[in-house]
Enzyme design. Structure first.
Site, PDB file in Angstrom:
ATOM      1  N   TYR A  79      21.147  44.500  48.426  1.00 10.60           N
ATOM      2  CA  TYR A  79      20.660  45.040  47.145  1.00 10.60           C
ATOM      3  C   TYR A  79      21.351  46.371  46.866  1.00 10.60           C
ATOM      4  O   TYR A  79      21.446  47.220  47.760  1.00 10.60           O
ATOM      5  CB  TYR A  79      19.131  45.231  47.177  1.00 10.60           C
ATOM      6  CG  TYR A  79      18.435  43.886  47.262  1.00 10.60           C
ATOM      7  CD1 TYR A  79      18.164  43.139  46.116  1.00 10.60           C
ATOM      8  CD2 TYR A  79      18.123  43.329  48.494  1.00 10.60           C
ATOM      9  CE1 TYR A  79      17.589  41.882  46.190  1.00 10.60           C
ATOM     10  CE2 TYR A  79      17.541  42.058  48.584  1.00 10.60           C
ATOM     11  CZ  TYR A  79      17.283  41.350  47.427  1.00 10.60           C
ATOM     12  OH  TYR A  79      16.726  40.096  47.504  1.00 10.60           O
ATOM     13  N   SER A  80      21.818  46.537  45.633  1.00  3.43           N
ATOM     14  CA  SER A  80      22.444  47.802  45.234  1.00  3.43           C
ATOM     15  C   SER A  80      21.386  48.893  45.226  1.00  3.43           C
ATOM     16  O   SER A  80      20.285  48.686  44.700  1.00  3.43           O
ATOM     17  CB  SER A  80      23.008  47.712  43.814  1.00  3.43           C
ATOM     18  OG  SER A  80      23.909  46.654  43.694  1.00  3.43           O
ATOM     19  N   CYS A 257      28.976  45.703  37.073  1.00  2.07           N
ATOM     20  CA  CYS A 257      27.987  45.278  38.066  1.00  2.07           C
ATOM     21  C   CYS A 257      26.971  44.325  37.444  1.00  2.07           C
ATOM     22  O   CYS A 257      26.484  44.546  36.341  1.00  2.07           O
ATOM     23  CB  CYS A 257      27.267  46.505  38.634  1.00  2.07           C
ATOM     24  SG  CYS A 257      26.273  46.101  40.091  1.00  2.07           S
ATOM     25  N   GLU A 297      31.342  44.907  41.227  1.00  2.00           N
ATOM     26  CA  GLU A 297      30.390  44.336  42.184  1.00  2.00           C
ATOM     27  C   GLU A 297      29.532  43.330  41.422  1.00  2.00           C
ATOM     28  O   GLU A 297      28.601  43.696  40.711  1.00  2.00           O
ATOM     29  CB  GLU A 297      29.527  45.420  42.799  1.00  2.00           C
ATOM     30  CG  GLU A 297      28.747  44.906  43.995  1.00  2.00           C
ATOM     31  CD  GLU A 297      28.511  46.010  45.005  1.00  2.00           C
ATOM     32  OE1 GLU A 297      29.387  46.236  45.866  1.00  2.00           O
ATOM     33  OE2 GLU A 297      27.462  46.654  44.901  1.00  2.00           O
ATOM     34  N   TYR A 299      27.449  39.450  41.476  1.00  2.00           N
ATOM     35  CA  TYR A 299      26.769  38.547  42.419  1.00  2.00           C
ATOM     36  C   TYR A 299      26.060  37.448  41.675  1.00  2.00           C
ATOM     37  O   TYR A 299      26.013  37.470  40.448  1.00  2.00           O
ATOM     38  CB  TYR A 299      25.779  39.316  43.309  1.00  2.00           C
ATOM     39  CG  TYR A 299      24.896  40.334  42.593  1.00  2.00           C
ATOM     40  CD1 TYR A 299      23.690  39.951  41.994  1.00  2.00           C
ATOM     41  CD2 TYR A 299      25.260  41.688  42.512  1.00  2.00           C
ATOM     42  CE1 TYR A 299      22.880  40.886  41.358  1.00  2.00           C
ATOM     43  CE2 TYR A 299      24.447  42.630  41.870  1.00  2.00           C
ATOM     44  CZ  TYR A 299      23.258  42.221  41.288  1.00  2.00           C
ATOM     45  OH  TYR A 299      22.452  43.141  40.655  1.00  2.00           O
TER      46      TYR A 299
HETATM   47  P1  FAD Z   1      17.293  32.746  48.131  1.00  2.00           P
HETATM   48  O1  FAD Z   1      16.017  32.230  48.644  1.00  2.00           O
HETATM   49  O2  FAD Z   1      18.341  33.175  49.104  1.00  2.00           O
HETATM   50  O3  FAD Z   1      17.886  31.699  47.128  1.00  2.00           O
HETATM   51  C1  FAD Z   1      19.199  31.821  46.651  1.00  2.00           C
HETATM   52  C2  FAD Z   1      19.794  30.451  46.609  1.00  2.00           C
HETATM   53  O4  FAD Z   1      19.091  29.681  45.653  1.00  2.00           O
HETATM   54  C3  FAD Z   1      21.231  30.410  46.153  1.00  2.00           C
HETATM   55  O5  FAD Z   1      22.105  30.650  47.215  1.00  2.00           O
HETATM   56  C4  FAD Z   1      21.340  29.039  45.580  1.00  2.00           C
HETATM   57  O6  FAD Z   1      21.565  28.115  46.612  1.00  2.00           O
HETATM   58  C5  FAD Z   1      19.963  28.767  45.040  1.00  2.00           C
HETATM   59  N1  FAD Z   1      19.927  28.981  43.594  1.00  2.00           N
HETATM   60  C6  FAD Z   1      19.854  30.165  42.944  1.00  2.00           C
HETATM   61  N2  FAD Z   1      19.807  29.983  41.614  1.00  2.00           N
HETATM   62  C7  FAD Z   1      19.854  28.655  41.420  1.00  2.00           C
HETATM   63  C8  FAD Z   1      19.845  27.826  40.272  1.00  2.00           C
HETATM   64  N3  FAD Z   1      19.769  28.358  39.039  1.00  2.00           N
HETATM   65  N4  FAD Z   1      19.914  26.476  40.436  1.00  2.00           N
HETATM   66  C9  FAD Z   1      19.984  25.944  41.674  1.00  2.00           C
HETATM   67  N5  FAD Z   1      20.002  26.667  42.798  1.00  2.00           N
HETATM   68  C10 FAD Z   1      19.930  27.990  42.682  1.00  2.00           C
HETATM   69  N6  FAD Z   1      19.724  41.310  43.416  1.00  2.00           N
HETATM   70  C11 FAD Z   1      18.857  42.105  42.748  1.00  2.00           C
HETATM   71  O7  FAD Z   1      17.810  41.649  42.284  1.00  2.00           O
HETATM   72  N7  FAD Z   1      19.116  43.443  42.602  1.00  2.00           N
HETATM   73  C12 FAD Z   1      20.244  44.033  43.098  1.00  2.00           C
HETATM   74  O8  FAD Z   1      20.451  45.252  42.928  1.00  2.00           O
HETATM   75  C13 FAD Z   1      21.160  43.205  43.802  1.00  2.00           C
HETATM   76  N8  FAD Z   1      22.278  43.737  44.330  1.00  2.00           N
HETATM   77  C14 FAD Z   1      23.152  42.933  44.996  1.00  2.00           C
HETATM   78  C15 FAD Z   1      24.300  43.536  45.524  1.00  2.00           C
HETATM   79  C16 FAD Z   1      25.216  42.750  46.199  1.00  2.00           C
HETATM   80  C17 FAD Z   1      26.462  43.392  46.755  1.00  2.00           C
HETATM   81  C18 FAD Z   1      24.971  41.360  46.345  1.00  2.00           C
HETATM   82  C19 FAD Z   1      25.955  40.500  47.084  1.00  2.00           C
HETATM   83  C20 FAD Z   1      23.835  40.783  45.855  1.00  2.00           C
HETATM   84  C21 FAD Z   1      22.896  41.556  45.176  1.00  2.00           C
HETATM   85  N9  FAD Z   1      21.711  41.019  44.663  1.00  2.00           N
HETATM   86  C22 FAD Z   1      20.850  41.826  43.963  1.00  2.00           C
HETATM   87  C23 FAD Z   1      21.331  39.589  44.900  1.00  2.00           C
HETATM   88  C24 FAD Z   1      20.492  39.517  46.179  1.00  2.00           C
HETATM   89  O9  FAD Z   1      21.308  39.814  47.312  1.00  2.00           O
HETATM   90  C25 FAD Z   1      19.924  38.118  46.433  1.00  2.00           C
HETATM   91  O10 FAD Z   1      20.976  37.181  46.409  1.00  2.00           O
HETATM   92  C26 FAD Z   1      18.863  37.700  45.440  1.00  2.00           C
HETATM   93  O11 FAD Z   1      17.757  38.593  45.469  1.00  2.00           O
HETATM   94  C27 FAD Z   1      18.346  36.259  45.780  1.00  2.00           C
HETATM   95  O12 FAD Z   1      17.895  36.273  47.077  1.00  2.00           O
HETATM   96  P2  FAD Z   1      16.596  35.419  47.504  1.00  2.00           P
HETATM   97  O13 FAD Z   1      16.421  35.553  48.970  1.00  2.00           O
HETATM   98  O14 FAD Z   1      15.455  35.787  46.644  1.00  2.00           O
HETATM   99  O15 FAD Z   1      17.032  33.966  47.120  1.00  2.00           O
END
Ligand code: FAD
Ligand code: A2P
Length: 299
Positions: A79-80, A257, A297, A299
């Protein structure tokens, strides 16, 4: 030329996944107003007990509790960081995030799926422990040049690092950094109620109108010139000639971003303006990347 910080001064991986820092949730507040879409939370964590330090533009990892479908502990999500290095209380004791709860319909079953880590964070209670790793990231650092032009393009939670920059530029006072340049934020969101940090951004814009420009692309309320949704790339296209002029100054840094999907449209808009002067955009963009003036950046 404006240089980013020397890489050796940048804190990285002070805490690793095997031995994360355990912080405490100090607050967790909703950022989406009534009638807005989904849930986005501003979270503030206490980091006063350890060695965690960070710079504006870096990210931290969060390890959600529990196990994945294979029975393995959940992996960290990045998370940023949304606060300046001094934290929201300017006491060097906190770090803040801006997190959207991931919610989508399963492509086969049609069931609503909620993301693991984003749901954990959005529901985190005050006082709860949270496992933090990092910081990581050297791509999105702010130059030390007080006279720089900083162009920021964000969609949704992509605002996080820019909140940190703007707070450092305009809300905090520093002996060695007194921003006198131009900051221009172009911010894409679905509805007015989804404008994250709206009041504070608009207050800064009013107070520092000579140094801070704020442009919204409100996709579900505004239309682009062809009658379609107003996305950030359409706002970039409207201002492309001016942006292109600014980008040619060596003291201008551009930051993108948020959603990956916006990059192509932004390139397209800027290529058209560069081409008017006989410049090939992708070559120019490569030079900017090399000079650490083009920062992405997504994602
Ligand atoms: P997970 O349970 O890990 O689910 C994600 C997975 O769900 C995906 O990999 C995909 O397989 C599936 N999926 C997602 N959308 C769909 C769809 N529409 N249809 C079908 N399948 C789908 N997030 C923020 O909220 N704020 C930030 O500031 C932020 N900063 C980031 C900075 C960086 C450098 C990066 C790489 C990511 C950032 N993210 C940010 C995103 C964050 O890291 C997570 O990826 C996000 O919160 C989702 O994680 P989760 O565990 O809730 O989802
Ligand atoms: P929309 O959802 O109307 O299609 P949030 O993270 O709060 O949902 O905001 C993301 C913003 O980015 C929304 O306004 C969303 O519009 C917009 N958006 C979605 N896809 C793209 C894309 N490919 N390029 C630029 N903006 C996009």
């Amino acid at each position: 030329m404006t240089q980013a910080k020397p890489k050796s001064d940048i804190p990285v991986n002070i805490y690793r996944p095997k031995n994360p820092y355990v912080g405490k949730c100090l607050s967790n507040t909703e950022l989406v107003g009534e009638g807005g879409i989904g849930t986005v939370r501003h979270l503030k964590f206490d980091i006063s007990a350890g060695d965690l330090r960070y710079l504006e533009g870096q990210s931290i990892g969060i390890i959600p509790p529990g196990e994945d479908a294979q029975g393995k502990p959940h992996k960290l999500r990045l998370y940023s960081i949304a606060s300046t290095r001094h934290g929201d209380d300017i006491d060097d004791k906190t770090v803040s995030l801006c997190v959207r709860q991931l919610e989508y319909k399963h492509p086969e079953s049609g069931e609503t799926v909620y993301g693991v880590c984003s749901t954990y964070l959005c529901n985190l209670e005050q006082g709860a422990d949270v496992k933090i790793t990092g910081p990581v990231g050297k791509e999105m650092l702010l130059p030390e040049d007080e006279n720089a032009t900083i162009i920021m393009m964000a969609t949704g939670t992509g605002i996080a690092p820019f909140r940190a920059y703007l707070w450092r530029m305009f809300k905090e006072k520093h002996e060695n950094y007194n921003f006198k340049g131009l900051a221009w934020l172009i911010f894409g969101i679905p509805k007015t109620a989804n404008i994250l940090y709206k009041e504070e951004l608009e207050k800064l814009q009013e107070e520092f109108s000579d140094h801070f420009r704020l442009t919204y692309a409100i996709s579900r309320e505004q239309k682009n010139k062809d009658g379609g949704k107003m996305y950030i790339q359409h706002r970039v296209a409207e201002h492309a000639d001016e942006l292109w002029q600014l980008m040619q100054k060596e003291s201008t840094h551009t930051y993108i971003c948020g959603l990956k999907g916006m990059e192509g449209g932004i390139d397209e808009a800027l290529s058209a303006s560069a081409a008017k002067e006989g410049v090939e955009w992708s070559g120019y963009q490569k030079q900017m990347k090399k000079a650490h003036r083009w920062h992405v950046e997504t994602y």
